[in-house]
Motif scaffolding. Structure first.
Motif, PDB file in Angstrom:
ATOM      1  N   PHE A  60      -6.245   2.653   7.152  1.00  0.00           N
ATOM      2  CA  PHE A  60      -6.904   1.837   5.751  1.00  0.00           C
ATOM      3  C   PHE A  60      -6.472   1.385   5.035  1.00  0.00           C
ATOM      4  O   PHE A  60      -6.844  -0.308   4.330  1.00  0.00           O
ATOM      5  N   LEU A  61      -4.520   1.279   5.266  1.00  0.00           N
ATOM      6  CA  LEU A  61      -4.143   0.027   3.952  1.00  0.00           C
ATOM      7  C   LEU A  61      -3.966  -1.179   5.157  1.00  0.00           C
ATOM      8  O   LEU A  61      -4.077  -2.328   4.761  1.00  0.00           O
ATOM      9  N   GLY A 113       0.711  -1.058   0.058  1.00  0.00           N
ATOM     10  CA  GLY A 113       0.015  -0.039  -0.039  1.00  0.00           C
ATOM     11  C   GLY A 113       1.087   1.186  -0.079  1.00  0.00           C
ATOM     12  O   GLY A 113       1.870   1.136  -0.220  1.00  0.00           O
ATOM     13  N   GLY A 144      -6.499  -4.234   5.171  1.00  0.00           N
ATOM     14  CA  GLY A 144      -6.910  -4.503   3.800  1.00  0.00           C
ATOM     15  C   GLY A 144      -5.074  -6.467   4.272  1.00  0.00           C
ATOM     16  O   GLY A 144      -4.778  -7.463   3.826  1.00  0.00           O
ATOM     17  N   TYR A 182      -9.314  -0.066  -3.950  1.00  0.00           N
ATOM     18  CA  TYR A 182      -8.761   0.187  -2.448  1.00  0.00           C
ATOM     19  C   TYR A 182      -8.731   1.311  -1.950  1.00  0.00           C
ATOM     20  O   TYR A 182      -6.512   1.174  -2.375  1.00  0.00           O
ATOM     21  N   THR A 183      -8.806   2.620  -2.234  1.00  0.00           N
ATOM     22  CA  THR A 183      -8.713   3.577  -2.570  1.00  0.00           C
ATOM     23  C   THR A 183      -8.962   4.502  -1.682  1.00  0.00           C
ATOM     24  O   THR A 183     -10.551   4.378  -1.524  1.00  0.00           O
ATOM     25  N   GLU A 184      -9.026   5.760  -0.902  1.00  0.00           N
ATOM     26  CA  GLU A 184      -9.214   6.533  -0.196  1.00  0.00           C
ATOM     27  C   GLU A 184      -8.984   7.894  -0.451  1.00  0.00           C
ATOM     28  O   GLU A 184      -7.435   7.746   0.137  1.00  0.00           O
ATOM     29  N   ASN A 189      -3.518  -3.934  -3.732  1.00  0.00           N
ATOM     30  CA  ASN A 189      -2.973  -3.345  -2.892  1.00  0.00           C
ATOM     31  C   ASN A 189      -4.053  -2.086  -2.210  1.00  0.00           C
ATOM     32  O   ASN A 189      -5.002  -1.762  -2.790  1.00  0.00           O
ATOM     33  N   ARG A 190      -3.655  -1.349  -1.055  1.00  0.00           N
ATOM     34  CA  ARG A 190      -4.700  -0.381  -0.723  1.00  0.00           C
ATOM     35  C   ARG A 190      -3.603   0.703  -0.682  1.00  0.00           C
ATOM     36  O   ARG A 190      -2.660   1.175  -0.911  1.00  0.00           O
ATOM     37  N   HIS A 191      -4.403   2.412  -1.324  1.00  0.00           N
ATOM     38  CA  HIS A 191      -3.677   3.772  -1.784  1.00  0.00           C
ATOM     39  C   HIS A 191      -4.534   4.387  -0.815  1.00  0.00           C
ATOM     40  O   HIS A 191      -5.935   5.098  -1.661  1.00  0.00           O
TER      41      HIS A 191
END
Length: 147
Positions: free
Chosen positions: A135-136, A56, A139, A110-112, A80-82
Motif C-alpha cells: 500500500f505504501l 508514509g 504511492g 491515502y489511508t488503509e 503521504n500514505r498511512h
C-alpha cells in the motif's frame, strides 16, 4: 524503546534515515516510519512533523491524530500514505479506527485500515506487513525512481 522519553524516540526516528544512508542506498520515496503500540503514537507524531523525510507510515496497534489544529505541513501529510494495522480483538481497535477516520476527514486520502482477524495486541505476521508495504509503495512510483 518504550522506556525512553518520547522526544528521544522521535529524534532517533528522524535521524535514522540519515544514518542508514551512510551505509545503504536509500530511495527517498520509500522511507517510512513504523511503530507498534506506543511506538505507533510516536510514529504518527514523527510523520506529521517530518512528512518530507517520511513518505508514509505503518501504525500497529497505536496511533494518534493531531487534534483540532491542522499541522503546519498538512499538505505534505496529505500526499503521504498511512497504513493502520490492528487486530479485531485488540483493545485499541476502536481508537485506531477513529484515528484513521479523522485522517480522512482532514483530507488525508491515502489511508488503509488492515484488520487482523482473531488477533489481539500482538505483533502482526509477515503477510500483514507485506500488505502495508505494498500500500505504501503504491504511492512511491510517481515520486522517485525505484531501487
Amino acid at each position: 524503546g518504550k522506556r525512553a522519553p518520547i522526544a528521544e524516540r522521535m529524534l532517533k526516528a528522524i535521524v535514522a534515515p540519515q544514518f542508514a544512508a551512510r551505509d545503504y542506498k536509500l530511495n527517498p520515496a520509500r522511507v517510512y516510519v513504523v511503530g507498534y503500540n506506543d511506538g505507533g503514537v510516536v510514529a504518527a507524531r514523527v510523520e506529521v512533523m517530518q512528512p518530507g523525510i517520511f513518505k508514509g507510515a505503518i501504525y500497529i496497534s497505536g496511533a494518534v491524530h493531531w487534534g483540532d489544529k491542522l499541522p503546519p505541513k498538512i499538505d505534505q501529510v496529505r500526499q503521504n500514505r498511512h497504513a493502520f494495522i490492528v487486530g479485531n480483538l485488540d483493545n485499541n481497535m476502536s481508537d485506531i479506527q477513529r484515528v484513521q477516520q479523522a485522517y480522512g476527514r482532514d483530507g488525508v486520502a491515502y489511508t488503509e485500515l488492515i484488520v487482523i482477524p482473531n488477533h489481539g495486541d500482538r505483533w502482526p505476521g509477515p503477510s500483514y506487513f507485506q500488505r502495508a508495504i505494498e500500500f505504501l509503495d503504491a504511492g512511491a512510483g510517481d515520486r522517485s525512481v525505484q531501487p
